[in-house]
Design a protein around this motif. Sequence first.
Motif, PDB file in Angstrom:
ATOM      1  N   ALA A  87       0.715  -1.288  -0.124  1.00  0.00           N
ATOM      2  CA  ALA A  87      -0.081  -0.055   0.111  1.00  0.00           C
ATOM      3  C   ALA A  87       0.831   1.134   0.002  1.00  0.00           C
ATOM      4  CB  ALA A  87      -0.833  -0.078   1.172  1.00  0.00           C
ATOM      5  N   PHE A  88       1.844   0.958   0.642  1.00  0.00           N
ATOM      6  CA  PHE A  88       2.761   2.396   0.865  1.00  0.00           C
ATOM      7  C   PHE A  88       3.613   2.528  -0.581  1.00  0.00           C
ATOM      8  CE2 PHE A  88       7.187   3.793   1.361  1.00  0.00           C
ATOM      9  CZ  PHE A  88       7.070   5.109   1.855  1.00  0.00           C
ATOM     10  N   ALA A  89       3.825   1.567  -1.025  1.00  0.00           N
ATOM     11  CA  ALA A  89       4.427   1.819  -2.556  1.00  0.00           C
ATOM     12  C   ALA A  89       3.348   2.206  -3.686  1.00  0.00           C
ATOM     13  CB  ALA A  89       4.856   0.543  -2.966  1.00  0.00           C
TER      14      ALA A  89
ATOM     15  N   GLY B  75       2.599   1.212 -14.079  1.00  0.00           N
ATOM     16  CA  GLY B  75       1.609   0.355 -13.686  1.00  0.00           C
ATOM     17  C   GLY B  75       1.100   0.367 -12.011  1.00  0.00           C
ATOM     18  N   SER B  76       1.715   1.415 -11.486  1.00  0.00           N
ATOM     19  CA  SER B  76       0.914   1.374 -10.109  1.00  0.00           C
ATOM     20  C   SER B  76      -0.567   1.749  -9.927  1.00  0.00           C
ATOM     21  CB  SER B  76       1.809   2.513  -9.147  1.00  0.00           C
ATOM     22  OG  SER B  76       1.485   3.729  -9.911  1.00  0.00           O
ATOM     23  N   ALA B  77      -0.890   2.651 -10.971  1.00  0.00           N
ATOM     24  CA  ALA B  77      -2.251   2.944 -11.181  1.00  0.00           C
ATOM     25  C   ALA B  77      -3.256   1.620 -11.299  1.00  0.00           C
ATOM     26  CB  ALA B  77      -2.681   4.125 -11.692  1.00  0.00           C
ATOM     27  N   THR B  78      -2.716   0.970 -12.338  1.00  0.00           N
ATOM     28  CA  THR B  78      -3.454  -0.140 -12.699  1.00  0.00           C
ATOM     29  C   THR B  78      -3.452  -1.337 -11.536  1.00  0.00           C
ATOM     30  OG1 THR B  78      -2.319   0.318 -14.849  1.00  0.00           O
ATOM     31  CG2 THR B  78      -3.720  -1.766 -14.691  1.00  0.00           C
TER      32      THR B  78
ATOM     33  N   ILE C 220       1.712  -9.190  -6.065  1.00  0.00           N
ATOM     34  CA  ILE C 220       1.625  -9.563  -7.137  1.00  0.00           C
ATOM     35  C   ILE C 220       1.467 -10.793  -7.365  1.00  0.00           C
ATOM     36  CG2 ILE C 220       2.416  -9.370  -9.562  1.00  0.00           C
ATOM     37  CD1 ILE C 220       3.681  -6.315  -8.793  1.00  0.00           C
ATOM     38  N   VAL C 221       2.493 -11.564  -6.359  1.00  0.00           N
ATOM     39  CA  VAL C 221       2.587 -12.786  -6.736  1.00  0.00           C
ATOM     40  C   VAL C 221       1.189 -13.589  -6.241  1.00  0.00           C
ATOM     41  CG1 VAL C 221       3.805 -14.919  -5.748  1.00  0.00           C
ATOM     42  CG2 VAL C 221       5.048 -12.891  -6.513  1.00  0.00           C
TER      43      VAL C 221
END
Lengths: 304, 312
Positions: A113-115, A123-126, B42-43
């Motif tokens: 969540a922090f990242a 691609g963070s928004a996706t 993601i994994v």
Amino acid sequence: MASTLTIDKAAPRRNPGYGSMSRDRAWALKWSYFFLTIFAIFSLVPPLYMLVTSLKSSQEISAATNPWWVFHPTLSNYIQLLTSNQFLTFFFNSAMVSIFVVTITMLISVPAAFALARMRFWGSATLATGVFLTYLIPDTLLFIPLFKMFATFGDWSGIQLINRWYVLLIIYPTLTVPFCTWIMIGYFASIPKELDEAAIIDGASWFQTLTRIFIPVALPGIIAATIFAFTVSWAQFLYPLVFTTSVDQLVLPVGIITTLIKGDVFNWGQIMTGALLGAAPPLIIYAFLMDYYIAGLTAGATKG
Amino acid sequence: MVDIPYQPGRVAAAPARRRRGGLATMMKRKSMVAFLMTLPLIVLIGVLVVYPAFYAVHLATLNKSMQRFVGLANFQFLLKRDTFWLVVQQSCIFAITAVVFKALLGFIVAHFVHNVPAKGQRKWRGMLLVPWVIPPAMSTLAWLWLFDPSYSAFNYTLGLFGAGPIPWTGDAAWARFSVILVNIWYGAPFFMIMYLAALKSVPDQLYEAASIDGANWWQKLWYVTLPMMRNIIAITTLFSLIVTFANFDIVRILTAGGPLDHTHIFATWAFKIGIEGSDIPLGASVSLFMVPILAVAAIFILRDVHKRGNES
């Protein structure tokens, strides 16, 4: 008249206090209390009936007396369950699963969540949208392919995960991580950007920014997410029903239903006692941390 | 509040212009750090959510022993069975009725709680949210006992008024009513809490202005409250539609689909076929029939959440 006085104190801005208006309000207040009482009774009948039944002996349950009242209260159901190794195993399994799942969930979702909230990358928004979509995929859609996947994995690698309580540690995070990540993104995004900019200028690394600034500031959000993860893993019923069958591997909800119901014989006193003991941990958490609980509940749709 | 767009690197860029190489590696490191932080997520999503979702489609095209590709034969088989159409019908009745009543009840109760002086609200809210806190598997057991064919406490109470015993879970129509009732009991508090939060966010000035203009309570509700709450009502309803449509616990414990499959919904029927009947491909096909409705609801939720995000 006493009731009008109380609203005067509580909500002075909303009560002009003129004759007909305050009479209307007094009426509205009386009706509100009347209907709220009815709804509260509706809400509380099942848990109270659990309590009433759990205090009865089986003779009293099968006698045709008033079911809503206990004439000869006894704690024998509680004593029997709390001294039965089987029931304690269920409780232990549930506690282990919930504690581990909460830990795994927080370890995965807080950094993610922090990242996603602060470190914009390709691609963070996706990915953030994807996390929310994942939260909308119900367990009832995934249990059959997951079951087959773990069965195939067991045949292929020789590591048998099906019918072990710890398989739930791998599966439950699919229910808890997306929601916790989603609400943590909301909490982290509401922290002023000056805070982490100042930290970065002072030479803090991203990891230090997270542990020294974001986690302490967003602690209410973390507590809300933890409570959510705990209640979900404690209450989950479908996955343990599918993945575990041996009596010593069951968690509480499945254990109560499969062992206390023997064929057509329902030992209702014990079932209700078990159900009440199973409902106790979430209820206790709720009683003490109601505000965090509600914050987590409303955060899903109001934040982000 | 003025939102200054966050420009990473801008703060550091001015003093560090001379050593551009250091900045570049830092930027590279930042995206690397971010990637590592999201990697477990993601994994997890990839292996345990996205992959099984597609694997379900693959499974649905196999025969019962999972050795031969049969194309759409499972779906064709399902479409010809009467039980399947019973399940479709019951799933829709169950989800729509339950969601409508949960939303209505939640809306009404939220208004009553909002009417009460602020001091007492906490107490009422605390009591009314209890159904949502108890694990549904546990509370459904209490309902099962309340509905018991021979010792039903409800029938005892009705008997005092001379009303006959009701076959709560024995008769198809009553069993359908019972599962919906339990679902409303469990889900209405969620709506109540969401609507209460929304009601509190409506500014008092709007109601004052409406009062000065001579609006009655109905006009206030229709022209002030509902428009202000529209978004939260939409999100909550769609979200609850997904959860209710995919419900398993309540139906499984209360009726296990009976009497004569009349209360089966997609999830319980898929469990009965796929796990209890060990016909995994057919079970997967049944659960896949949930996807279109879930997808439509999800698209609308996503649109509303984004709209909400843009407003604030």
